[in-house]
Design an enzyme around this catalytic site. Structure first.
Site, mmCIF file in Angstrom:
data_model
loop_
_atom_site.group_PDB
_atom_site.id
_atom_site.type_symbol
_atom_site.label_atom_id
_atom_site.label_comp_id
_atom_site.label_asym_id
_atom_site.label_seq_id
_atom_site.Cartn_x
_atom_site.Cartn_y
_atom_site.Cartn_z
ATOM 1 C CE LYS A 9 -4.274 -2.073 1.143
ATOM 2 N NZ LYS A 9 -3.798 -3.473 1.150
HETATM 3 C C1 LIG Z 1 -4.367 -4.541 0.443
HETATM 4 C C2 LIG Z 1 -3.578 -5.790 0.317
HETATM 5 C C3 LIG Z 1 -3.871 -6.767 -0.650
HETATM 6 C C4 LIG Z 1 -5.064 -6.654 -1.593
HETATM 7 O O1 LIG Z 1 -4.879 -5.663 -2.581
HETATM 8 P P1 LIG Z 1 -6.143 -5.137 -3.427
HETATM 9 O O2 LIG Z 1 -5.635 -3.966 -4.184
HETATM 10 O O3 LIG Z 1 -7.160 -4.749 -2.392
HETATM 11 O O4 LIG Z 1 -6.587 -6.248 -4.290
HETATM 12 C C5 LIG Z 1 -3.062 -7.889 -0.726
HETATM 13 N N1 LIG Z 1 -2.037 -8.069 0.129
HETATM 14 C C6 LIG Z 1 -1.721 -7.149 1.073
HETATM 15 C C7 LIG Z 1 -0.583 -7.422 1.995
HETATM 16 C C8 LIG Z 1 -2.469 -5.975 1.195
HETATM 17 O O5 LIG Z 1 -2.146 -5.079 2.160
#
Ligand SMILES: *Cc1c(COP(=O)(O)O)cnc(C)c1O
Length: 492
Positions: A112
């Site tokens: 993120k």
């Molecule tokens: C948010 C997240 C995801 C999922 O990503 P999306 O964009 O919501 O599909 C997968 N793995 C981790 C570690 C995340 O923080």
């Protein structure tokens, strides 16, 4: 380039306006009216550039009203010393030919950061371009990763402040410590009694409170969110798909022009959708493999064309993918149908009945690009252990993707080079990773980090290993009903 809503093609706005608004007034998501195309020699050029330059170039294709200098300065601030590798998003090559795109080298050790280190710069610049003079207050309810990444992105950014609510009974010990030790003069973190839904509902109530918005407006404050439906969060993610392709070419794994696959651990469908946009720009991608945990609503949709959220919700060892409504799927539906009417009708039935179904020819279009699979917690842990034996330690989310990819390869015989998108450091989910490796995982977050380092002979990311020594700044826990009061208090 203009943007419009997935539910109304009639109104076109600028990129800056789309980033400031987040969600369209009709409830839809903003998308570019057309997808810019990579030129035939762009990959050759981008191979020679560093990550920051790649980011400024790719984002510039979508953001006409931002200058090159402006975007370059954002990229340098977003992807600099705050990352623990100059490569920013390095590709690790495994012996079996699989490549792993590591997106967890940022300040909070989860992917993120790739978006949330950039969003504050895009948002504050967009506010200026729109003539907005109010201070913006970012309000977040988090189940873990988003809250910390948003805090880190917005801490001490001029003209902003950020308030994060996390459920007392719903984040890991490491995740909680990361948040309550957050530095910055403009941040507030508070626990809320209950689970994620309680925190999320509380935030939604504040956003929908028109009188409160008026009150804040008088004090020159504008409420905004940092969630993954904002175009300013999606766009920075397009960059690393193109960057990974460049690294596959320069690493000698493929020739420029060859098609590759990506396998992506998916929750809200934001990450994988950014890859789909890269493909629409002309990046040679054959398939995206959408990997889910036991909350396999996307697997079912991509196989049958029926999206049905009426099903049990599982708390898994890959909690960032514990989602039953994948908001960004709306953007894919719009892209495939090219119809705001169809998208509106799907979303109406999703709200009313918790389900919708797409026609056979639409499903066929989607299937020509997307494969899907899922695995449960036992299989996830077994995969961590297997791959560790081969010399690579991965987190639970990445393990889901790795397992799903191996199954896809076995079933389809597809031998196309594939990049697995790795979304978190294994240290972020120490307890599950340790138990996957057959170790005792009954201890505090800080102890578990040490235990995993010892077991795996790897070094934990610095921001996690020094958590134990950090000052705890936020100890409060409030009732859901008191969230608005906490916001008021903080904003004075
Ligand atoms: C948010 C997240 C995801 C999922 O990503 P999306 O964009 O919501 O599909 C997968 N793995 C981790 C570690 C995340 O923080």
């Amino acid at each position: 380039m203009k943007y419009y809503s997935t539910r109304n093609k009639a109104v076109k706005i600028s990129a800056a306006e789309a980033i400031v608004s987040g969600l369209a007034p009709d409830g839809g998501l903003y998308v570019p009216c057309e997808i810019p195309k990579l030129k035939s020699d762009d990959i050759e050029k981008l191979i020679k550039l560093n990550y920051q330059e790649r980011a400024a170039y790719v984002m510039g294709m979508y953001l006409e009203e931002f200058s090159e200098t402006e975007l370059m300065s954002f990229a340098e601030k977003a992807y600099g010393k705050n990352y623990d590798t100059d490569a920013i998003a390095p590709v690790h090559f495994m012996e079996d030919g699989t490549a792993i795109l590591e997106l967890f080298h940022g300040p909070t050790s989860a992917f993120k950061d790739m978006a949330l280190q950039m969003l504050p710069h895009l948002l504050t610049a967009s506010l200026k371009k729109c003539g907005e003079t109010r201070k913006v207050c970012i309000l977040v309810a988090t189940s873990g990763d988003t809250g910390k990444a948003a805090l880190d992105g917005f801490a001490d950014v001029d003209g902003t402040c950020i308030i994060v609510f996390y459920p007392r009974d719903g984040v890991s010990d490491v995740q909680r410590l990361q948040m309550v030790t957050q530095k910055g003069e403009n941040v507030l973190v508070s626990a809320v009694e209950g689970n994620f839904d309680d925190a999320q509902t509380g935030v939604k109530i504040i956003f929908n409170d028109k009188d409160f918005a008026k009150e804040l407006d008088k004090s020159n404050i504008l409420l905004s969110s940092a969630n993954s439906i904002n175009w300013g969060r999606l766009l920075p993610q397009v960059v690393y798909y193109i960057s990974a392709y460049c690294d596959m070419v320069s690493g000698g794994k493929i020739k420029n022009g060859d098609e590759i696959n990506f396998c992506v651990p998916t929750g809200n469908f934001g990450n994988i959708l950014a890859g789909y946009y890269a493909k629409k720009m002309g990046l040679p991608v054959k398939k995206f493999i959408c990997a889910s945990n036991s909350n396999n609503v996307l697997t079912d949709f991509l196989k049958t064309g029926v999206y049905d959220r009426n099903r049990p919700f599982y708390c898994t060892v890959s909690p960032s993918m514990d989602i039953l409504v994948s908001s960004n799927l709306e953007r894919l539906l719009f892209s495939v149908t090219d119809s705001d009417e169809k998208v509106s009708s799907y979303m109406t039935s999703l709200n009313r009945d918790g389900r919708y179904e797409v026609k056979a020819e639409i499903l066929a279009d989607i299937k020509s690009v997307f494969e899907a699979g899922y695995c449960d917690d036992d299989a996830t842990k077994a995969e961590i252990s297997n791959v560790f034996t081969n010399g690579y330690l991965m987190d639970t989310h990445t393990a889901v993707a790795y397992k799903v990819l191996r199954e896809y390869r076995a079933q389809s015989g597809d031998t196309t080079a594939c990049v697995v998108v790795s979304t978190a450091s294994p240290y972020k989910f120490c307890d599950s990773v340790l138990s996957a490796l057959g170790e005792n995982s009954d201890a505090s977050g800080v102890e578990l980090i040490e235990r995993l380092a010892h077991k795996s002979k790897t070094t934990p990311p610095a921001p996690l290993s020094d958590l134990g020594g950090r000052e705890v700044r936020f100890t409060g826990c409030i009732a859901k009903e008191d969230m608005k009061g906490a916001v008021k208090n903080f904003l004075g």
